[in-house]
Design a protein around this motif. Structure first.
Motif, mmCIF file in Angstrom:
data_model
loop_
_atom_site.group_PDB
_atom_site.id
_atom_site.type_symbol
_atom_site.label_atom_id
_atom_site.label_comp_id
_atom_site.label_asym_id
_atom_site.label_seq_id
_atom_site.Cartn_x
_atom_site.Cartn_y
_atom_site.Cartn_z
ATOM 1 N N THR A 311 0.847 -1.197 0.000
ATOM 2 C CA THR A 311 0.000 0.000 0.000
ATOM 3 C C THR A 311 0.879 1.242 0.000
ATOM 4 O OG1 THR A 311 -1.751 -1.132 1.232
ATOM 5 C CG2 THR A 311 -1.812 1.267 1.218
ATOM 6 N N ASN A 313 0.662 5.854 -0.890
ATOM 7 C CA ASN A 313 -0.055 7.050 -1.336
ATOM 8 C C ASN A 313 0.744 7.701 -2.464
ATOM 9 O OD1 ASN A 313 -2.219 6.898 0.545
ATOM 10 N ND2 ASN A 313 -0.881 7.725 2.138
ATOM 11 N N GLN A 347 -4.504 6.572 -2.913
ATOM 12 C CA GLN A 347 -4.084 5.437 -2.094
ATOM 13 C C GLN A 347 -4.275 4.157 -2.899
ATOM 14 O OE1 GLN A 347 -6.339 3.728 1.362
ATOM 15 N NE2 GLN A 347 -4.606 4.551 2.529
#
Length: 425
Positions: A311, A313, A347
């Motif tokens: 993950t 951003n 995201q």
């Protein structure tokens, strides 16, 4: 509405083989066939001859043909080699031409910068692209087109961006049909398989597919790995990952969060790295690409990953693509790629369960809308920069006009002097 596309997988690039495949495509009701690039020297020296052969064969087979060729064209005081994507219709007429100078600098015969398109008699509008366009284009430039043909070799300095590896992700993320010399990809449905030198697949015009697949690249034994020396990286602790391993790795304020869980019987001699990159990568001689990358990268030993989750951003203006490269087929139902807009950033989460023999698994983000010189530090060798600046200056339109003006004046002077000497004799 369906249409049938064909691509040629052939190592021996010979015009006689091309004509044979075009006829085969016509006999199997193929609507459009995409051919790989011919040798640059051969096709530039015999350009008119080859165009005539392809045109006649396309007409005989009643099939659309797309081919990448090289041609020599007059540019100011000399000649330059042009890379050309040509599309022939069922009558053998050229209905689309997309050109770029091979040196990337001169612009005498280049096509406009916007996407080149054509509409077929079976009601499908195609975008025409060369391999480097996959990495250099952005979503806005696609103009909502859902079907693309891709041909035209390009050597990428970034292994992740070579067309053979990037095409599945590009088609998957944009959810478009991509008919390329590396395969036929149908958006989220992935690669359409086939056998023989001519691979044929039926595609939905609007790329509407009920099934989804992993945008996977099956890595060969001579797989060219990504150079992680430019990344911030940390070796994955395989012993700890058997119980679930979490790590956050940052590069220039861009951070990637990794969670990895491997099977208990993992081989300790296997080596994997978790890596993050945020910066500019050179793409060919004339382009730089602003990139943000999160990747798990390693050897092709038989490691069973029960869970991989990444993950990060990403910059809001960027486009993100899943990178999945393995020596084995991966389970479709356990794959997830999700993008959420949280206002300031995008995201992005990439997840996989029960994956084996992973080579690269990660997220590639590129930003085609930034000012590289302003927003990033672009490191260049001083000599290369001087040479690049000189070439850009020399091929500037105003400079070329001035050179042409001087040449005309010089020729007039030569004529006058010649007449003078003749009269003196």
């Amino acid at each position: 509405m369906n249409y049938r596309a064909g691509v040629l997988h052939l190592q021996n690039k010979d015009i006689s083989e091309y004509t044979r495949v075009i006829r085969e495509a016509g006999n199997t009701d193929v609507d459009i066939v995409v051919l790989p690039s011919l040798d640059s020297v051969e096709s530039s020296d015999k350009y008119d001859e080859i165009v005539d052969v392809i045109s006649k064969t396309a007409k005989q087979a009643s099939v659309y043909v797309a081919i990448h060729m090289y041609e020599k064209a007059r540019c100011h005081l000399g000649y330059e080699v042009i890379r050309s994507n040509l599309v022939f219709d069922r009558k053998g007429d050229i209905i689309s031409v997309y050109r770029k100078p091979q040196n990337g600098k001169a612009n005498c015969t280049a096509s406009p910068s916007e996407l080149v398109t054509f509409t077929s008699d079976f009601g499908v509008t195609f975008g025409v692209m060369m391999e480097e366009d996959l990495a250099l284009s952005n979503v806005e430039q696609l103009k909502g087109v859902k079907n693309f043909i891709l041909t035209g070799d390009w050597q990428s300095e970034v292994p992740l961006l070579s067309a053979a590896k990037f095409a599945p992700s590009w088609s998957y993320t944009n959810d478009v049909n991509l008919v390329s010399t590396y395969g036929i990809y149908s958006g989220k449905a992935g690669l359409k398989t086939g056998s023989g030198s001519l691979v044929v697949a039926d595609l939905q015009k609007d790329c509407e597919n009920e099934v989804a697949a992993v945008p996977l690249v099956i890595a060969p034994e001579n797989f060219l790995a990504e150079d992680l020396s430019l990344y911030v990286m940390k070796q994955l602790d395989l012993q700890a990952s058997a119980n679930g391993y979490t790590e956050t790795i940052c590069h220039r304020s861009f951070c990637c969060e990794f969670y990895v869980k491997t099977a208990k019987d993992v081989k300790t001699e296997s080596t994997y790295n978790l890596a993050t990159f945020n910066g500019v990568r050179p793409f060919g001689a004339n382009h730089n690409v602003a990139t943000q990358i999160c990747v798990l990268s390693g050897s092709q030993n038989n490691v069973n990953f029960e869970i991989i989750s990444i993950t990060a951003n990403f910059t809001k203006q960027s486009s993100q693509y899943p990178i999945v490269q393995s020596t084995a087929v991966l389970p479709t139902e356990a794959f997830n790629f999700e993008v959420k807009n949280n206002g300031v950033t995008e995201q992005v989460t990439l997840e996989l369960e029960n994956g084996k023999n992973i080579m690269n698994f990660g997220i590639f983000g590129k930003n085609a809308n930034v000012d590289l010189e302003k927003d990033y530090v672009v490191e260049k060798n001083s000599t290369d920069k001087v040479e690049s600046d000189f070439v850009e200056y020399f091929f500037n339109e105003d400079v070329q006009e001035f050179v042409d003006y001087l040449w005309i004046r010089l020729r007039v002077l030569i004529v006058v002097v010649s007449i003078y000497f003749l009269e003196m004799m």
